[in-house]
Scaffold this active site. Structure first.
Site, PDB file in Angstrom:
ATOM      1  N   GLU A  40      21.216 -30.443 -28.858  1.00 54.87           N
ATOM      2  CA  GLU A  40      22.299 -31.388 -28.469  1.00 54.87           C
ATOM      3  C   GLU A  40      22.224 -31.446 -26.891  1.00 54.87           C
ATOM      4  OE1 GLU A  40      27.023 -30.894 -28.463  1.00 54.87           O
ATOM      5  OE2 GLU A  40      25.897 -28.888 -28.520  1.00 54.87           O
ATOM      6  N   LYS A 111      29.987 -37.020 -32.386  1.00 50.28           N
ATOM      7  CA  LYS A 111      30.627 -35.577 -32.650  1.00 50.28           C
ATOM      8  C   LYS A 111      32.074 -35.579 -32.926  1.00 50.28           C
ATOM      9  CE  LYS A 111      30.412 -30.767 -31.015  1.00 50.28           C
ATOM     10  NZ  LYS A 111      29.877 -30.239 -29.791  1.00 50.28           N
ATOM     11  N   CYS A 146      26.539 -29.099 -33.317  1.00 50.11           N
ATOM     12  CA  CYS A 146      27.106 -27.853 -32.758  1.00 50.11           C
ATOM     13  C   CYS A 146      28.375 -27.305 -33.145  1.00 50.11           C
ATOM     14  CB  CYS A 146      27.064 -28.153 -31.061  1.00 50.11           C
ATOM     15  SG  CYS A 146      27.044 -26.339 -30.104  1.00 50.11           S
TER      16      CYS A 146
END
Length: 258
Positions: A40, A111, A146
């Site tokens: 990421e 995300k 994440c």
């Protein structure tokens, strides 16, 4: 199916251009793999909030161009980690990019779950709205990033969309490293899917990174795990194992709540 997870070290003194060049070279060295994964926000650092706006780019910006070329040169499917995307309306997103072996952009995932508890990424970036999957010749990838790892409902949605392998690039902090491995294994067990969790090494804006990228199989067994420093973690996956585990222990068929 061979996967190479590049546990990249975001060195504080390296300019972004140098990081792009080094990441592209690491990708090119993975010729012979089927899938390569970067972590990421490796171009800027997941916790370098003050740099997000200055380093934001479009989906055809310099990082995308460098990664497309690297995927093409290596002949691999490349999950290029994520970049700070600046959308046409100026909104910033933490966006993952997947390239085909011909260098075409196959998917982009914004995300959904932003980290920060009303600061940092949570206020600086917009949230994605839709789960994203990518069809490869032998399997289907489900994309997460994440902090998404803490939200099992996203992974259920990816399974419903056909995902058999979850790819999770991250900039996960060292102080919560136990959660990293625990959650990766939990997502694998409950969804009977492979998890490829690729983290960063080193320090981002003073935040030590967990490293310890991990590949987990559909039964929850750790296939391979990295250490703390920069390294390339290589693991061989058997796409047929997903169907076999789901057939032998058909827990997903007993789901009631959707």
């Amino acid at each position: 199916m061979r996967a190479s997870l590049i546990q990249f070290e975001v060195r504080p003194d390296d300019p972004v251009a140098a990081r792009r060049e080094r990441a592209a070279e690491l990708v090119r060295r993975q010729r012979g793999s089927d899938l390569v994964v970067l972590p990421e926000l490796w171009p800027v650092g997941a916790f370098a909030y003050e740099s997000f706006a200055a380093e934001a780019e479009s989906l055809d910006g310099p990082t995308a161009a460098a990664m497309a070329a690297a995927a093409r040169d290596a002949g691999v499917w490349l999950h290029a980690g994520s970049v700070v995307e600046r959308a046409a309306d100026g909104t910033l997103y933490n966006t993952s990019l997947v390239f085909s072996p011909s260098g075409e952009l196959a998917a982009a995932y914004r995300k959904i779950h932003r980290f920060g508890f009303d600061k940092g990424e949570a206020v600086l970036m917009g949230a994605g709205a839709e789960p994203v999957t990518v069809r490869l010749p032998d399997t289907t990838l489900g994309l997460a990033t994440c902090y998404d790892l803490r939200f099992p409902e996203l992974f259920r949605a990816l399974v419903d969309a056909g995902a058999q392998v979850f790819v999770v690039p991250a900039g996960w902090p060292e102080r919560r490293r136990d959660h990293w491995t625990l959650l990766a294994r939990a997502r694998a067990v409950e969804n009977q899917a492979y998890v490829l969790a690729c983290g960063t090494a080193g320090t981002h804006a003073g935040v030590g990174q967990a490293g310890h990228s991990v590949v987990v199989d559909p039964w929850g067994e750790v296939v391979a795990q990295a250490g703390a420093g920069e390294e390339v973690l290589v693991a061989d996956l058997d796409p047929a194992r997903v169907g076999k585990v789901r057939e032998d222990f058909p827990a997903l068929k007993d789901r009631v709540l959707r």
